[in-house]
Scaffold this motif. Structure first.
Motif, mmCIF file in Angstrom:
data_model
loop_
_atom_site.group_PDB
_atom_site.id
_atom_site.type_symbol
_atom_site.label_atom_id
_atom_site.label_comp_id
_atom_site.label_asym_id
_atom_site.label_seq_id
_atom_site.Cartn_x
_atom_site.Cartn_y
_atom_site.Cartn_z
ATOM 1 N N VAL A 73 8.452 -14.021 0.413
ATOM 2 C CA VAL A 73 7.870 -12.848 1.080
ATOM 3 C C VAL A 73 8.378 -11.607 0.437
ATOM 4 C CG1 VAL A 73 8.372 -11.456 3.160
ATOM 5 C CG2 VAL A 73 8.460 -13.868 3.500
ATOM 6 N N ALA A 74 9.655 -11.523 -0.405
ATOM 7 C CA ALA A 74 9.638 -10.434 -1.027
ATOM 8 C C ALA A 74 8.900 -10.346 -2.278
ATOM 9 C CB ALA A 74 11.207 -10.532 -1.838
ATOM 10 N N LYS A 75 8.472 -11.473 -2.832
ATOM 11 C CA LYS A 75 7.377 -11.436 -4.011
ATOM 12 C C LYS A 75 6.139 -10.808 -3.706
ATOM 13 C CE LYS A 75 5.420 -13.137 -7.944
ATOM 14 N NZ LYS A 75 4.572 -12.255 -8.437
ATOM 15 N N ALA A 76 5.605 -11.249 -2.386
ATOM 16 C CA ALA A 76 4.588 -10.578 -1.870
ATOM 17 C C ALA A 76 4.485 -9.250 -1.407
ATOM 18 C CB ALA A 76 3.989 -11.555 -0.520
ATOM 19 N N ALA A 77 5.431 -8.834 -0.989
ATOM 20 C CA ALA A 77 5.795 -7.349 -0.663
ATOM 21 C C ALA A 77 5.670 -6.527 -2.046
ATOM 22 C CB ALA A 77 7.009 -7.195 0.116
ATOM 23 N N PHE A 78 6.421 -7.043 -2.931
ATOM 24 C CA PHE A 78 6.246 -6.527 -4.491
ATOM 25 C C PHE A 78 5.136 -6.417 -4.935
ATOM 26 C CE2 PHE A 78 6.643 -6.645 -8.947
ATOM 27 C CZ PHE A 78 7.356 -5.553 -9.278
ATOM 28 N N ASP A 79 3.998 -7.405 -4.878
ATOM 29 C CA ASP A 79 2.669 -7.532 -5.575
ATOM 30 C C ASP A 79 2.007 -6.431 -4.472
ATOM 31 O OD1 ASP A 79 3.516 -9.334 -7.251
ATOM 32 O OD2 ASP A 79 2.514 -11.167 -6.295
ATOM 33 N N VAL A 80 2.132 -6.285 -3.269
ATOM 34 C CA VAL A 80 1.500 -5.470 -2.392
ATOM 35 C C VAL A 80 1.669 -4.110 -3.087
ATOM 36 C CG1 VAL A 80 0.924 -4.776 -0.343
ATOM 37 C CG2 VAL A 80 0.995 -7.075 -0.519
ATOM 38 N N ALA A 81 3.057 -3.737 -3.171
ATOM 39 C CA ALA A 81 3.387 -2.305 -3.435
ATOM 40 C C ALA A 81 3.210 -1.769 -4.957
ATOM 41 C CB ALA A 81 5.081 -2.403 -3.205
ATOM 42 N N THR A 82 2.978 -2.923 -5.791
ATOM 43 C CA THR A 82 2.833 -2.351 -7.138
ATOM 44 C C THR A 82 1.260 -2.406 -7.477
ATOM 45 O OG1 THR A 82 3.190 -4.615 -7.826
ATOM 46 C CG2 THR A 82 5.027 -3.282 -8.049
ATOM 47 N N ALA A 83 0.414 -3.257 -6.523
ATOM 48 C CA ALA A 83 -0.884 -3.116 -7.015
ATOM 49 C C ALA A 83 -1.670 -1.896 -7.408
ATOM 50 C CB ALA A 83 -1.636 -3.870 -5.693
ATOM 51 N N PRO A 84 -1.459 -0.602 -6.417
ATOM 52 C CA PRO A 84 -1.953 0.376 -6.902
ATOM 53 C C PRO A 84 -1.740 0.914 -8.192
ATOM 54 C CG PRO A 84 -1.266 0.514 -4.599
ATOM 55 C CD PRO A 84 -0.828 -0.850 -5.187
ATOM 56 N N VAL A 85 -0.329 0.930 -8.346
ATOM 57 C CA VAL A 85 -0.121 1.233 -9.876
ATOM 58 C C VAL A 85 -0.682 0.409 -10.828
ATOM 59 C CG1 VAL A 85 1.938 1.356 -11.298
ATOM 60 C CG2 VAL A 85 2.098 1.956 -9.037
ATOM 61 N N ARG A 86 -0.881 -0.723 -10.817
ATOM 62 C CA ARG A 86 -1.453 -1.705 -11.775
ATOM 63 C C ARG A 86 -3.108 -1.219 -11.765
ATOM 64 N NH1 ARG A 86 0.923 -7.033 -9.607
ATOM 65 N NH2 ARG A 86 -0.519 -6.481 -7.970
#
Length: 86
Positions: free
Chosen positions: A1-14
């Motif tokens: 879950v933490a990994k998914a939340a991290f991916d969602v949070a960093t997607a706009p930056v990427r």
């Protein structure tokens, strides 16, 4: 879950980072492009100078058409030099 939340949070930056990479030209790319332009210019100058020498020989031998061609080639050489900053 933490990994998914991290991916969602960093997607706009990427996405922004990728867009910036696509929109900017690296120094290496600029150097490559400039080097290619210089080589092409040098090749044009070499061709023009070779043509000028041949036309000069024919002109000095009395060929009036070669004299006119020689003047036009000289003008092309002068334009090329101005474009190169000489």
């Amino acid at each position: 879950v933490a990994k998914a939340a991290f991916d969602v949070a960093t997607a706009p930056v990427r996405v922004v980072g990728k867009t910036a990479d696509l929109l900017t030209t690296s120094q290496e790319e600029r150097d490559r492009t400039r080097g290619r332009a210089l080589r092409e210019s040098e090749e044009r100058m070499a061709d023009l100078e070779h043509r000028y020498r041949e036309q000069s020989e024919k002109c000095f031998a009395g060929n009036e058409g070669a004299c006119e061609d020689r003047r036009e080639t000289r003008d092309a050489i002068d334009r090329e030099r101005r474009e190169r900053g000489y």
